[in-house]
Motif scaffolding. Structure first.
Motif, mmCIF file in Angstrom:
data_model
loop_
_atom_site.group_PDB
_atom_site.id
_atom_site.type_symbol
_atom_site.label_atom_id
_atom_site.label_comp_id
_atom_site.label_asym_id
_atom_site.label_seq_id
_atom_site.Cartn_x
_atom_site.Cartn_y
_atom_site.Cartn_z
ATOM 1 N N THR A 13 -16.186 -2.487 14.119
ATOM 2 C CA THR A 13 -17.452 -2.356 13.401
ATOM 3 C C THR A 13 -18.229 -3.650 13.575
ATOM 4 O O THR A 13 -17.670 -4.733 13.442
ATOM 5 N N HIS A 15 -22.369 -5.422 12.859
ATOM 6 C CA HIS A 15 -23.656 -5.188 12.213
ATOM 7 C C HIS A 15 -24.587 -6.355 12.471
ATOM 8 O O HIS A 15 -24.150 -7.463 12.811
ATOM 9 N N TYR A 39 -29.105 2.859 11.470
ATOM 10 C CA TYR A 39 -30.157 1.849 11.366
ATOM 11 C C TYR A 39 -31.092 2.250 10.235
ATOM 12 O O TYR A 39 -31.592 3.383 10.192
ATOM 13 N N TYR A 106 -31.203 -2.878 8.808
ATOM 14 C CA TYR A 106 -30.039 -3.418 9.500
ATOM 15 C C TYR A 106 -29.399 -2.321 10.338
ATOM 16 O O TYR A 106 -29.602 -1.128 10.107
ATOM 17 N N ILE A 108 -25.704 -0.893 11.838
ATOM 18 C CA ILE A 108 -24.241 -0.895 11.785
ATOM 19 C C ILE A 108 -23.738 0.015 12.902
ATOM 20 O O ILE A 108 -24.219 1.143 13.050
#
Length: 258
Positions: A13, A15, A39, A106, A108
């Motif tokens: 993962t 980000h 997003y 953001y 991820i």
């Protein structure tokens, strides 16, 4: 070898906030396999990616915490799928129309590292599955499914007998196959409920599908952990980890079946 296997099987993962670079990287002889992507913003900025605007200005606008872009997965596939590494700057223009102007967003990304060369073998229920590699090569298990998938199996056609086409899979198939086979030159296992349990309703015929690769052990050196992206505890989006994990699992299952 154990270090290589742990990197290949690991779910990664990463980000990045707006204005930051996201960087994905996989070990030698593997490539990026995007599992899912998000997003937008679904948690307040004090929990993840604080607002870049001055506090006085930020208080004048209402932050949107139900904001997402539907093109994020396709964009990640375009940028990173099947590459050893990729890096790009995150901003709203990258994903098309901004669904929530004035709200900091953001990205991820959930991904795995897939071997460049791999094999697939299927055994019908109660048949024996045999895996083997050439001399000096050993088995590395990448994925394993025991049960029944929507697409079925050409090798094991189903006799429905009026049963609906439902999907059911063992939750421990991958762990069992790793325990039995990885790191060995050859191995065998019965595709039976005795080995894997029965994840389906009685009367549903199942099969075992294993994807693996053979490689030379001296070349499978542990990967430098510092060179791989990681999501530390301070980056974990509070309150959404369970929801995101579920979404990731669903999309990963769908991608594998497809």
């Amino acid at each position: 070898f154990a270090g290589y296997i742990s990197q290949v099987l690991k779910n990664y993962t990463d980000h990045a906030c707006d204005g930051e670079y996201v960087s994905l990287r996989c070990p030698h002889r593997t490539t990026i396999s995007i599992q899912s992507s998000f997003y937008g913003r679904i948690v307040p900025s004090h929990q993840m990616c604080p607002s870049r605007y001055p506090h006085s200005y930020a208080t004048l606008i209402k932050e949107d915490v139900a904001c997402s872009v539907g093109t994020s997965l396709q964009k990640m596939l375009d940028e990173c799928q099947d590459r050893r590494s990729c890096q790009f700057l995150v901003n709203s223009r990258l994903f098309g129309a901004d669904p929530c102007p004035g709200t900091g967003k953001y990205l991820i990304v959930w991904y795995k590292c897939r071997p460049n060369e791999y094999k697939s073998k299927v055994a019908c229920e109660d048949d024996k599955l045999r895996l083997s590699c050439k001399k000096s090569m050993v088995i590395a298990i990448y994925s394993a499914i025991f049960g029944r998938t929507q697409g079925g199996s050409l090798e094991c056609p189903y006799q429905t007998l009026g049963m609906p086409m439902i999907e059911c899979q063992s939750a421990t198939a991958l762990q069992l196959m790793i325990k039995r086979c990885h790191g060995k030159r050859s191995c065998s296992i019965y595709a039976s409920t005795y080995e894997f349990g029965d994840p389906c309703y009685p009367g549903i015929r199942k099969h075992l599908n294993v994807i693996y690769t053979c490689d030379n052990t001296p070349l499978l050196l542990p990967v430098d952990e510092t060179q791989l992206p990681a999501l530390n505890s301070s980056m974990e989006p509070v309150g959404v980890s369970t929801e995101m994990a579920l979404l990731s699992n669903i999309l990963a299952a769908y991608a594998f079946i497809t």
